[in-house]
Design a protein around this motif. Structure first.
Motif, PDB file in Angstrom:
ATOM      1  N   PRO A 129       0.824  -1.211   0.000  1.00 27.82           N
ATOM      2  CA  PRO A 129       0.000   0.000   0.000  1.00 27.82           C
ATOM      3  C   PRO A 129       0.857   1.260   0.000  1.00 27.82           C
ATOM      4  O   PRO A 129       2.037   1.228   0.374  1.00 27.82           O
ATOM      5  CB  PRO A 129      -0.790  -0.114   1.312  1.00 27.82           C
ATOM      6  CG  PRO A 129       0.105  -0.897   2.210  1.00 27.82           C
ATOM      7  CD  PRO A 129       0.813  -1.879   1.315  1.00 27.82           C
ATOM      8  N   PRO A 130       0.281   2.396  -0.415  1.00 26.00           N
ATOM      9  CA  PRO A 130       1.005   3.664  -0.319  1.00 26.00           C
ATOM     10  C   PRO A 130       1.320   3.999   1.135  1.00 26.00           C
ATOM     11  O   PRO A 130       0.606   3.586   2.053  1.00 26.00           O
ATOM     12  CB  PRO A 130       0.027   4.685  -0.907  1.00 26.00           C
ATOM     13  CG  PRO A 130      -1.086   3.924  -1.504  1.00 26.00           C
ATOM     14  CD  PRO A 130      -1.053   2.541  -0.991  1.00 26.00           C
ATOM     15  N   LYS A 131       2.393   4.742   1.334  1.00 24.23           N
ATOM     16  CA  LYS A 131       2.812   5.111   2.680  1.00 24.23           C
ATOM     17  C   LYS A 131       2.079   6.347   3.211  1.00 24.23           C
ATOM     18  O   LYS A 131       2.204   6.682   4.378  1.00 24.23           O
ATOM     19  CB  LYS A 131       4.321   5.376   2.707  1.00 24.23           C
ATOM     20  CG  LYS A 131       5.154   4.142   2.403  1.00 24.23           C
ATOM     21  CD  LYS A 131       4.960   3.066   3.448  1.00 24.23           C
ATOM     22  CE  LYS A 131       5.864   1.870   3.201  1.00 24.23           C
ATOM     23  NZ  LYS A 131       5.631   0.795   4.199  1.00 24.23           N
ATOM     24  N   LYS A 132       1.307   7.007   2.338  1.00 22.61           N
ATOM     25  CA  LYS A 132       0.605   8.216   2.754  1.00 22.61           C
ATOM     26  C   LYS A 132      -0.815   8.174   2.216  1.00 22.61           C
ATOM     27  O   LYS A 132      -1.043   7.790   1.072  1.00 22.61           O
ATOM     28  CB  LYS A 132       1.331   9.461   2.238  1.00 22.61           C
ATOM     29  CG  LYS A 132       0.763  10.773   2.746  1.00 22.61           C
ATOM     30  CD  LYS A 132       1.625  11.949   2.308  1.00 22.61           C
ATOM     31  CE  LYS A 132       1.091  13.277   2.840  1.00 22.61           C
ATOM     32  NZ  LYS A 132       1.935  14.421   2.423  1.00 22.61           N
ATOM     33  N   VAL A 133      -1.779   8.583   3.041  1.00 23.08           N
ATOM     34  CA  VAL A 133      -3.185   8.571   2.656  1.00 23.08           C
ATOM     35  C   VAL A 133      -3.864   9.780   3.280  1.00 23.08           C
ATOM     36  O   VAL A 133      -3.438  10.279   4.334  1.00 23.08           O
ATOM     37  CB  VAL A 133      -3.852   7.256   3.110  1.00 23.08           C
ATOM     38  CG1 VAL A 133      -3.885   7.150   4.630  1.00 23.08           C
ATOM     39  CG2 VAL A 133      -5.258   7.132   2.552  1.00 23.08           C
ATOM     40  N   GLY A 181       3.344   2.264   9.867  1.00 21.86           N
ATOM     41  CA  GLY A 181       4.152   2.974   8.897  1.00 21.86           C
ATOM     42  C   GLY A 181       3.358   3.744   7.864  1.00 21.86           C
ATOM     43  O   GLY A 181       3.892   4.115   6.821  1.00 21.86           O
ATOM     44  N   ILE A 182       2.067   3.998   8.136  1.00 23.36           N
ATOM     45  CA  ILE A 182       1.207   4.734   7.212  1.00 23.36           C
ATOM     46  C   ILE A 182       0.977   6.136   7.768  1.00 23.36           C
ATOM     47  O   ILE A 182       0.516   6.299   8.901  1.00 23.36           O
ATOM     48  CB  ILE A 182      -0.144   4.033   7.012  1.00 23.36           C
ATOM     49  CG1 ILE A 182       0.063   2.575   6.591  1.00 23.36           C
ATOM     50  CG2 ILE A 182      -0.979   4.787   5.988  1.00 23.36           C
ATOM     51  CD1 ILE A 182       0.785   2.393   5.281  1.00 23.36           C
ATOM     52  N   GLU A 183       1.307   7.148   6.970  1.00 25.98           N
ATOM     53  CA  GLU A 183       1.078   8.536   7.371  1.00 25.98           C
ATOM     54  C   GLU A 183      -0.314   8.975   6.900  1.00 25.98           C
ATOM     55  O   GLU A 183      -0.619   8.913   5.711  1.00 25.98           O
ATOM     56  CB  GLU A 183       2.137   9.444   6.761  1.00 25.98           C
ATOM     57  CG  GLU A 183       1.958  10.914   7.132  1.00 25.98           C
ATOM     58  CD  GLU A 183       2.949  11.825   6.429  1.00 25.98           C
ATOM     59  OE1 GLU A 183       2.797  13.056   6.542  1.00 25.98           O
ATOM     60  OE2 GLU A 183       3.854  11.300   5.746  1.00 25.98           O
ATOM     61  N   VAL A 184      -1.141   9.421   7.839  1.00 28.66           N
ATOM     62  CA  VAL A 184      -2.500   9.866   7.526  1.00 28.66           C
ATOM     63  C   VAL A 184      -2.548  11.382   7.561  1.00 28.66           C
ATOM     64  O   VAL A 184      -2.299  11.995   8.608  1.00 28.66           O
ATOM     65  CB  VAL A 184      -3.526   9.277   8.513  1.00 28.66           C
ATOM     66  CG1 VAL A 184      -4.934   9.789   8.186  1.00 28.66           C
ATOM     67  CG2 VAL A 184      -3.499   7.754   8.469  1.00 28.66           C
ATOM     68  N   LYS A 233      -5.115   8.610  12.830  1.00 30.21           N
ATOM     69  CA  LYS A 233      -3.753   8.944  12.423  1.00 30.21           C
ATOM     70  C   LYS A 233      -2.734   8.249  13.323  1.00 30.21           C
ATOM     71  O   LYS A 233      -1.755   7.682  12.837  1.00 30.21           O
ATOM     72  CB  LYS A 233      -3.561  10.462  12.474  1.00 30.21           C
ATOM     73  CG  LYS A 233      -2.180  10.927  12.056  1.00 30.21           C
ATOM     74  CD  LYS A 233      -2.100  12.447  12.024  1.00 30.21           C
ATOM     75  CE  LYS A 233      -0.742  12.923  11.542  1.00 30.21           C
ATOM     76  NZ  LYS A 233      -0.678  14.408  11.456  1.00 30.21           N
ATOM     77  N   ALA A 234      -2.973   8.280  14.626  1.00 34.75           N
ATOM     78  CA  ALA A 234      -2.048   7.637  15.563  1.00 34.75           C
ATOM     79  C   ALA A 234      -2.052   6.120  15.381  1.00 34.75           C
ATOM     80  O   ALA A 234      -1.005   5.471  15.475  1.00 34.75           O
ATOM     81  CB  ALA A 234      -2.435   8.001  16.995  1.00 34.75           C
ATOM     82  N   HIS A 235      -3.216   5.549  15.106  1.00 37.06           N
ATOM     83  CA  HIS A 235      -3.313   4.093  14.963  1.00 37.06           C
ATOM     84  C   HIS A 235      -2.546   3.615  13.731  1.00 37.06           C
ATOM     85  O   HIS A 235      -1.767   2.659  13.808  1.00 37.06           O
ATOM     86  CB  HIS A 235      -4.780   3.680  14.864  1.00 37.06           C
ATOM     87  CG  HIS A 235      -4.979   2.189  14.820  1.00 37.06           C
ATOM     88  ND1 HIS A 235      -5.181   1.426  15.956  1.00 37.06           N
ATOM     89  CD2 HIS A 235      -4.987   1.312  13.778  1.00 37.06           C
ATOM     90  CE1 HIS A 235      -5.317   0.163  15.612  1.00 37.06           C
ATOM     91  NE2 HIS A 235      -5.201   0.069  14.292  1.00 37.06           N
ATOM     92  N   PHE A 241       3.209  -6.317   9.654  1.00 36.63           N
ATOM     93  CA  PHE A 241       2.155  -5.978   8.697  1.00 36.63           C
ATOM     94  C   PHE A 241       2.614  -6.118   7.254  1.00 36.63           C
ATOM     95  O   PHE A 241       1.921  -6.709   6.419  1.00 36.63           O
ATOM     96  CB  PHE A 241       1.663  -4.554   8.946  1.00 36.63           C
ATOM     97  CG  PHE A 241       0.831  -4.000   7.825  1.00 36.63           C
ATOM     98  CD1 PHE A 241      -0.450  -4.464   7.591  1.00 36.63           C
ATOM     99  CD2 PHE A 241       1.357  -3.029   6.981  1.00 36.63           C
ATOM    100  CE1 PHE A 241      -1.205  -3.971   6.539  1.00 36.63           C
ATOM    101  CE2 PHE A 241       0.607  -2.523   5.926  1.00 36.63           C
ATOM    102  CZ  PHE A 241      -0.675  -2.995   5.710  1.00 36.63           C
ATOM    103  N   TRP A 242       3.807  -5.579   6.924  1.00 33.06           N
ATOM    104  CA  TRP A 242       4.240  -5.575   5.521  1.00 33.06           C
ATOM    105  C   TRP A 242       4.385  -6.984   4.986  1.00 33.06           C
ATOM    106  O   TRP A 242       4.007  -7.280   3.842  1.00 33.06           O
ATOM    107  CB  TRP A 242       5.559  -4.809   5.378  1.00 33.06           C
ATOM    108  CG  TRP A 242       6.738  -5.479   6.019  1.00 33.06           C
ATOM    109  CD1 TRP A 242       7.191  -5.319   7.300  1.00 33.06           C
ATOM    110  CD2 TRP A 242       7.603  -6.452   5.411  1.00 33.06           C
ATOM    111  NE1 TRP A 242       8.280  -6.122   7.530  1.00 33.06           N
ATOM    112  CE2 TRP A 242       8.562  -6.829   6.384  1.00 33.06           C
ATOM    113  CE3 TRP A 242       7.663  -7.034   4.141  1.00 33.06           C
ATOM    114  CZ2 TRP A 242       9.556  -7.758   6.132  1.00 33.06           C
ATOM    115  CZ3 TRP A 242       8.653  -7.966   3.880  1.00 33.06           C
ATOM    116  CH2 TRP A 242       9.591  -8.307   4.872  1.00 33.06           C
ATOM    117  N   LEU A 243       4.922  -7.905   5.824  1.00 32.18           N
ATOM    118  CA  LEU A 243       5.131  -9.282   5.371  1.00 32.18           C
ATOM    119  C   LEU A 243       3.803 -10.029   5.294  1.00 32.18           C
ATOM    120  O   LEU A 243       3.526 -10.741   4.321  1.00 32.18           O
ATOM    121  CB  LEU A 243       6.095  -9.994   6.318  1.00 32.18           C
ATOM    122  CG  LEU A 243       6.408 -11.462   5.985  1.00 32.18           C
ATOM    123  CD1 LEU A 243       6.996 -11.555   4.579  1.00 32.18           C
ATOM    124  CD2 LEU A 243       7.368 -12.041   7.011  1.00 32.18           C
TER     125      LEU A 243
END
Length: 460
Positions: A43-47, A73-76, A66-68, A343-345
């Motif tokens: 997935p993208p790293k920013k949403v 590793g996802i920036e909201v 955002k904190a969750h 998560f990534w794996l």
């Protein structure tokens, strides 16, 4: 030094295996790269998440999301808006960059006979109740109705009513409720102020009633509940509204829940409540949809004024189709691998395993060709010298050049034997190499025997 031959044999075997299996490995890698490109499992790293007005419930919950997601590793990025209607417009505009948003139930349509829900959007579930808080000045009710109690929306005819700022979800919902009561917008003096200006206008007597849809923890809601002279309408027909408008549910504000010591409110109050939904663009990355559903479960599953623990997130009151990832979560919880792997794996395996199985199915028939190819390659290294040996043997059959004797054929045979001695083959095929060398010796014996019978041309 004794280990050198064994090491050399290992290198030869490895080289043969690489040369034989190289194309197979390249095909497998090409299929995997193609599958990765087609599925885009990472997935993208920013949403971007569209929330609502500042200091509102949506803005507060946005910070929690955002904190969750930051833990994965996802920036909201949070986009402040006027509310649900604006959020829907942003979701439907690919250029806005908004992929997720909080939307109030019922915000997608203005009237009962409108077209269906917005296309290309999916629901990730309902999050919490957003009661319709219709506050009014009791003085205005007494002046217009002869009583301080407002009992029906139909009684608002001719009132100055604030139904939310442009872009807020409460506007669309109230228009539908007015329509159900036979009220047209021209039957009221409709005002479109933001939350804080609307409260100021109400206190100043410039507004007779205002409507919020918000979580009960909203500071403005709690202030109005405790303000003398400000009444809260009891929706006595809450059950009937919920049958006519499935996007709302009847909820009860229990007596004393605001302040037990002061018994506020002094009686149970029936309210209507749409549910706040988490909405996503249909093409939003599935892994992000899954993370947002998991965040919703972590953030909204607790008990509140209007819901019991575990009641949300749910499928309640959604006008949008449920996203596949949300249906998967509600059916079986988080993906199995995410419980044990990063998560990534876990996401990579989860998104790729079906394709990996397909690639394996394609490669299995191809893999059956490898052993015969390997054996053919090794044996051809030996058998190709038989052609030269046959030429020498055919020279014997055709007769010797008596002027030169058997020496030319013997020289050819010695050259062939020298080259064969340099051949390196795996031990499993050594018998074929020794068979070739024995055949060379056999031809050599024939040459020697024939050479002994041939007279020497130098002797007179």
């Amino acid at each position: 030094m004794p280990r050198l031959p064994k090491f050399r044999d290992t290198l030869i075997n490895t080289r043969d295996l690489l040369v034989t299996g190289g194309p197979f490995v390249l095909i497998a890698l090409a299929l995997l790269v193609l599958a990765y490109w087609a599925l885009d499992p990472t997935p993208p790293k920013k949403v971007t998440l569209a929330t609502g007005p500042e200091q509102g419930a949506y803005a507060e919950f946005g910070q929690r999301y955002k904190a969750h997601l930051q833990r994965f590793g996802i920036e909201v990025e949070l986009r402040a808006t006027q509310g649900s209607s604006e959020n829907l417009k942003l979701l439907q505009d690919p250029k806005s960059g908004v992929d997720f948003a909080f939307v109030q139930g019922g915000a997608g349509r203005l009237r009962r006979n409108d077209e269906g829900p917005p296309p290309d959007l999916v629901s990730l579930g309902s999050l919490f109740y957003e009661p319709v808080w219709l506050f009014y000045r009791e003085a205005a009710a007494k002046e217009k109705l002869g009583s301080e109690q407002l009992e029906s929306l139909a009684q608002l005819k001719g009132w100055r009513v604030n139904i939310g700022a442009p872009g807020s979800g409460v506007t669309n919902l109230m228009l539908r409720l007015f329509d159900a009561n036979g009220l047209a917008p021209q039957d009221l003096v409709v005002q479109r102020l933001g939350n804080t200006p609307a409260v100021v206008s109400l206190f100043a007597g410039e507004t007779d009633a205002l409507v919020y849809t918000s979580a009960p923890e909203s500071p403005l809601v709690q202030m109005l509940l405790l303000t003398p002279g400000i009444g809260l309408m009891d929706f006595a027909q809450a059950e009937a509204y919920s049958r006519r408008l499935p996007v709302v549910s009847p909820v009860l504000l229990p007596r004393g829940v605001v302040k037990l010591g002061e018994d506020v409110p002094a009686q149970d109050i029936r309210l209507l409540a749409p549910t706040a939904m988490l909405v996503a663009r249909e093409d939003a990355h599935p892994a992000l949809q899954q993370l947002f559903v998991q965040a919703a479960s972590a953030i909204h599953s607790g008990a509140g004024w209007f819901q019991r623990r575990g009641e949300f997130p749910s499928l309640l009151g959604s006008e949008l189709p449920l996203a596949k990832e949300a249906a998967r979560f509600f059916q079986s919880g988080p993906p199995f691998l995410q419980r044990y792997l990063p998560f990534w794996l876990a996401n990579l395996i989860d998104r790729m395993w079906v394709v990996l199985a397909g690639v394996i199915v394609v490669l299995i028939p191809l893999s059956r060709v490898l052993p015969p190819l390997y054996e053919l390659r090794v044996r051809s290294r030996v058998f190709r010298w038989y052609a030269r040996l046959r030429q020498i043997e055919e020279g014997l059959a055709d007769g010797l050049d008596h002027a030169r004797g058997a020496q030319p054929l013997m020289n050819d045979l010695d050259e062939l034997d020298a080259k064969v001695k340099q051949l390196q083959v795996p031990l499993s095929h050594a018998d074929e190499l020794y068979a070739l060398r024995s055949h060379i010796d056999l031809v050599r014996k024939k040459l020697r025997a024939l050479g002994a019978q041939t007279p020497n041309p130098t002797v007179s």
